[in-house]
Structure formats: structure tokens, C-alpha cells
Scaffold this motif. Sequence first.
Motif, mmCIF file in Angstrom:
data_model
loop_
_atom_site.group_PDB
_atom_site.id
_atom_site.type_symbol
_atom_site.label_atom_id
_atom_site.label_comp_id
_atom_site.label_asym_id
_atom_site.label_seq_id
_atom_site.Cartn_x
_atom_site.Cartn_y
_atom_site.Cartn_z
ATOM 1 N N SER A 166 0.846 -1.186 0.000
ATOM 2 C CA SER A 166 0.000 0.000 0.000
ATOM 3 C C SER A 166 0.887 1.243 0.000
ATOM 4 N N VAL A 167 0.658 2.137 -0.961
ATOM 5 C CA VAL A 167 1.482 3.340 -1.057
ATOM 6 C C VAL A 167 1.234 4.222 0.164
ATOM 7 N N GLN A 168 2.303 4.711 0.756
ATOM 8 C CA GLN A 168 2.193 5.542 1.951
ATOM 9 C C GLN A 168 1.899 6.986 1.553
ATOM 10 N N ARG A 169 0.619 7.290 1.430
ATOM 11 C CA ARG A 169 0.189 8.658 1.149
ATOM 12 C C ARG A 169 -0.523 9.194 2.379
ATOM 13 N N ASP A 170 -0.390 10.505 2.618
ATOM 14 C CA ASP A 170 -1.212 11.074 3.672
ATOM 15 C C ASP A 170 -2.642 11.197 3.160
ATOM 16 N N ASP A 171 -3.575 11.572 4.031
ATOM 17 C CA ASP A 171 -4.990 11.579 3.655
ATOM 18 C C ASP A 171 -5.270 12.500 2.481
ATOM 19 N N ALA A 172 -4.615 13.678 2.477
ATOM 20 C CA ALA A 172 -4.853 14.637 1.392
ATOM 21 C C ALA A 172 -4.340 14.092 0.062
ATOM 22 N N GLN A 195 -3.942 10.891 -0.714
ATOM 23 C CA GLN A 195 -4.789 9.765 -1.112
ATOM 24 C C GLN A 195 -6.097 10.257 -1.713
ATOM 25 N N SER A 196 -6.657 11.297 -1.114
ATOM 26 C CA SER A 196 -7.894 11.870 -1.639
ATOM 27 C C SER A 196 -7.678 12.455 -3.030
ATOM 28 N N TYR A 238 -5.425 11.527 -5.198
ATOM 29 C CA TYR A 238 -5.196 10.421 -6.121
ATOM 30 C C TYR A 238 -6.504 9.755 -6.521
ATOM 31 N N GLU A 239 -7.374 9.525 -5.553
ATOM 32 C CA GLU A 239 -8.613 8.788 -5.807
ATOM 33 C C GLU A 239 -9.613 9.576 -6.653
ATOM 34 N N GLN A 240 -9.534 10.914 -6.621
ATOM 35 C CA GLN A 240 -10.543 11.690 -7.326
ATOM 36 C C GLN A 240 -10.454 11.556 -8.843
ATOM 37 N N PHE A 241 -9.343 11.034 -9.353
ATOM 38 C CA PHE A 241 -9.179 10.896 -10.794
ATOM 39 C C PHE A 241 -9.830 9.629 -11.346
ATOM 40 N N GLU A 242 -10.202 8.690 -10.473
ATOM 41 C CA GLU A 242 -10.614 7.369 -10.930
ATOM 42 C C GLU A 242 -11.856 7.399 -11.813
ATOM 43 N N ASP A 243 -12.850 8.192 -11.468
ATOM 44 C CA ASP A 243 -14.135 8.138 -12.165
ATOM 45 C C ASP A 243 -14.424 9.365 -13.024
ATOM 46 N N LEU A 244 -13.397 10.144 -13.344
ATOM 47 C CA LEU A 244 -13.611 11.340 -14.149
ATOM 48 C C LEU A 244 -13.744 10.986 -15.624
ATOM 49 N N ILE A 251 18.684 6.446 -14.272
ATOM 50 C CA ILE A 251 17.500 5.615 -14.067
ATOM 51 C C ILE A 251 17.127 5.591 -12.585
ATOM 52 N N ASP A 252 18.115 5.522 -11.722
ATOM 53 C CA ASP A 252 17.840 5.511 -10.281
ATOM 54 C C ASP A 252 17.190 6.813 -9.824
ATOM 55 N N VAL A 253 17.597 7.938 -10.406
ATOM 56 C CA VAL A 253 16.960 9.221 -10.088
ATOM 57 C C VAL A 253 15.490 9.196 -10.490
ATOM 58 N N VAL A 254 15.207 8.641 -11.662
ATOM 59 C CA VAL A 254 13.828 8.536 -12.134
ATOM 60 C C VAL A 254 13.015 7.659 -11.184
ATOM 61 N N LYS A 255 13.568 6.528 -10.773
ATOM 62 C CA LYS A 255 12.846 5.605 -9.898
ATOM 63 C C LYS A 255 12.512 6.250 -8.554
ATOM 64 N N GLU A 256 13.463 6.931 -7.952
ATOM 65 C CA GLU A 256 13.202 7.577 -6.667
ATOM 66 C C GLU A 256 12.172 8.695 -6.820
ATOM 67 N N SER A 257 12.232 9.400 -7.937
ATOM 68 C CA SER A 257 11.251 10.459 -8.179
ATOM 69 C C SER A 257 9.853 9.876 -8.349
ATOM 70 N N LEU A 258 9.742 8.747 -9.058
ATOM 71 C CA LEU A 258 8.443 8.122 -9.249
ATOM 72 C C LEU A 258 7.828 7.702 -7.912
ATOM 73 N N LYS A 259 8.638 7.225 -7.010
ATOM 74 C CA LYS A 259 8.126 6.862 -5.683
ATOM 75 C C LYS A 259 7.484 8.083 -5.014
ATOM 76 N N ASN A 260 8.162 9.210 -5.098
ATOM 77 C CA ASN A 260 7.646 10.419 -4.457
ATOM 78 C C ASN A 260 6.439 10.991 -5.205
ATOM 79 N N ILE A 261 6.409 10.843 -6.525
ATOM 80 C CA ILE A 261 5.244 11.279 -7.301
ATOM 81 C C ILE A 261 4.013 10.498 -6.852
ATOM 82 N N GLY A 262 4.159 9.182 -6.700
ATOM 83 C CA GLY A 262 3.053 8.366 -6.234
ATOM 84 C C GLY A 262 2.637 8.721 -4.819
ATOM 85 N N ARG A 263 3.599 8.915 -3.931
ATOM 86 C CA ARG A 263 3.292 9.272 -2.539
ATOM 87 C C ARG A 263 2.586 10.622 -2.449
#
Length: 374
Positions: free
Chosen positions: A2-8, A10-11, A13-19, A110-122
Motif C-alpha cells: 500500500s502506497v504511503q500517502r497522507d490523507d490529502a 490519497q484523496s 489520487y482517488e478523485q481521478f478514478e471516475d472522471l 534511471i535511479d533518479v527517475v525511480k526515486e522520483s516516481l516513488k515520491n510522485i506516487g506518494r
Amino acid sequence: MSVQRDDAAQSAYEQFEDLPMRVGVGQIKELSDEHLQFAAQVGIEDVLISPFDPHDEYDLTLTTGEVWTLEELTALRERVEAAGLRLYGLETLPYNLYRILIDDNPQEKIDVVKESLKNIGRAGIPVQGYSGHPPTGVSRTAPKVLRGGAKATAFDPELVDEAILEIRGGGEAQALDPEEVGSRVIETDRELTEEAMWETYELFLQEVIPVAEEYGVTLGLHPTDPPIEQIAGVPLLFRNFENHKRAMELYPSPNHGIKLGMGCWSEMGEDLVEVIKRFGGENIVYVHYRDVVGTAETGFYETFIDDPESNFDEYEVMKTLYEEGFTGVMTPDHVPDLPNEKEWPAGGFRGRAFTIGYLRGMLKAIRSEAGIDD
């Protein structure tokens, strides 16, 4: 996991699902309050941001060449939300893809991209685009004058080895010596063969896509512009349908698709309706909505979205996107430069306002035909 996002986050992120399918606006150079206000004024809710500037000409929203931190990405999302908008995604990676493909030792990038993607998701940002452009960015020859004195970029294949012009704001372009272009692009002593670059690209996908999947980020590949075989001796991989198909098949994933750069596909001489049907709406991450007259093989120029001389029927293409189930964002991308506008590369506020209004009008008509009230 489970991605560690704070409530804001996560909210957000979820709002894009049904647009539904909708119109947004992209952003090159540093994000300003004026740009956010503009988006709100023209009825746009989704914003995309491009942190890459091949000319080192603009202040950027995110610094290239280093890991993007969770703190700065969260602050960026919150700033967009404070204007009543949504941050749909980032248009480019911390490194232009070609900087990775031509590097003798690409793993560090590539490692810079990977670490950035983690933070983009979070941070709750759902989409990350990446570009098939070489590090010099979009290349053109001399501009074309359109109706009312507006200017648009153009490309003459007969002149590409003599003078390459880079897109600048306000209809301006800078001529580059081909040797200078080569020195800026080629930072390796090894031979840049197309197959060697494909091997590095496959390594990139094998390393990056699992991270995107784990952290809930969808990657979108943008085609080369112009879609020709090489610039300054550097092969351009993403120049046709076959190569895009190969790119998608190297590492199939629901978190990897195409960024449908309509202008680029139009420059290839492809039928946009057939391209959309072949990929399917679920494999198109988002859309750059523009058109050209002509092709890369014969020469082309960009134009207004309603130009009857352009290569495709803009309404038919949007209707096909809708019928194929595309649910992402469509942005104006490049627009013609209108006089006295220098605030934006590849077109200004007025050109984008015209295109956004036109796209929103077409979308309203398509939804009305389908019996859907806005």
C-alpha cells in the motif's frame, strides 16, 4: 504494498478514478499564479506541468537532473489545488529520456527517475509523461505565417541538415549549427546505433515500470517531433506506429501507455482515427491536441485547430476518443503565436484560450449526442 500517502494525497489520487474525458492545460516553464488563474478562467480543472527546458531559458517548476522530493511535489499539488484545480500529471522526467538512452552508464539517471516516481506516487500525482524528443527538444526549420499574421512552427526536411530552428516563445526561433546540435546531443564516445538505444530503453522500462506499478503512477510515452529517422546523427526511436507498438510490447503494463501527441502522429502521415482504434482508449494516457498541414516526409507546418486544410478532422478524432473509452485529459499542446504574446513557449495565452474553447465546445457536442448532460 500500500502506497504511503497522507490523507490529502490519497484523496487527490482517488478523485481521478471516475472522471470522464475532459480538456486540460499544459504548462512549460515556472508555474505562475497567472497561469493558474488563466486555467480557472477558461473553465479548465486539470493542469499538467513540464519541468524540462532544453534551452535552459526558463525558470522551471521542478529542477531537472535530481530526485524530486516528496515535499516539493506535495507543495506543488497543494498549490494547484488551492487555485481550485487538479494536478493531473508531470509531462517529463527528471532527465530527458534521450539523456538516458545515449549515456555510457545510464543506471545513475534511471535511479533518479525511480526515486522520483516513488515520491510522485506518494504525493498523489497519478500521471508521469516522458518524451521521445532528443535533448534539443522539438526541432523545426523556418516558421509559417497563418491567418491574421499569426505564426506557427514549420519543418522542411530539405533544410534539416543546414539549419535547425528551436521553438521559442513569441514566434521567435533560433538557428543552430548542426555541429552545435550534435555536440549538445551526443555526450558519449560510443556509436549510437538504433538497436543499442533500444537495448537501453528496454533496461529503462524493466527498471522503471515496476516502480510505477508499485506506487500507482501511469507513464505515457510521447512520440518524436519531428518523426524522422535521426537528428545530428542520433537515431529517433519513436517516429512511427511500429516503433510505438514495440515500445509497448517490451514491457506490457497497465501503468504504461502512449501520450497521444496528435501533431506528431499527423506529421507521420498516420490516420489519427485508426491510430486511436489500434491502441484503444485504455492505452492512451493523455492527449496533446493539435494538427499540422503536411508530413515530416514532405514538409509540414502547425496550424489552428479549426484549419480546414489540416490533416485530420478534429471532431471525428475527438468522437473516436470518446467512443474508444478514453477518460483522460486533452491539452492544446502547441498553438500558433499571436502577435505581442511572449509569455509561453510554442504559443501564448490567447492561442491556448481559443483552442481550449474550441475543444470544450466539441466535447460538449459529443456528450450531448450521447445523451449526457454536463
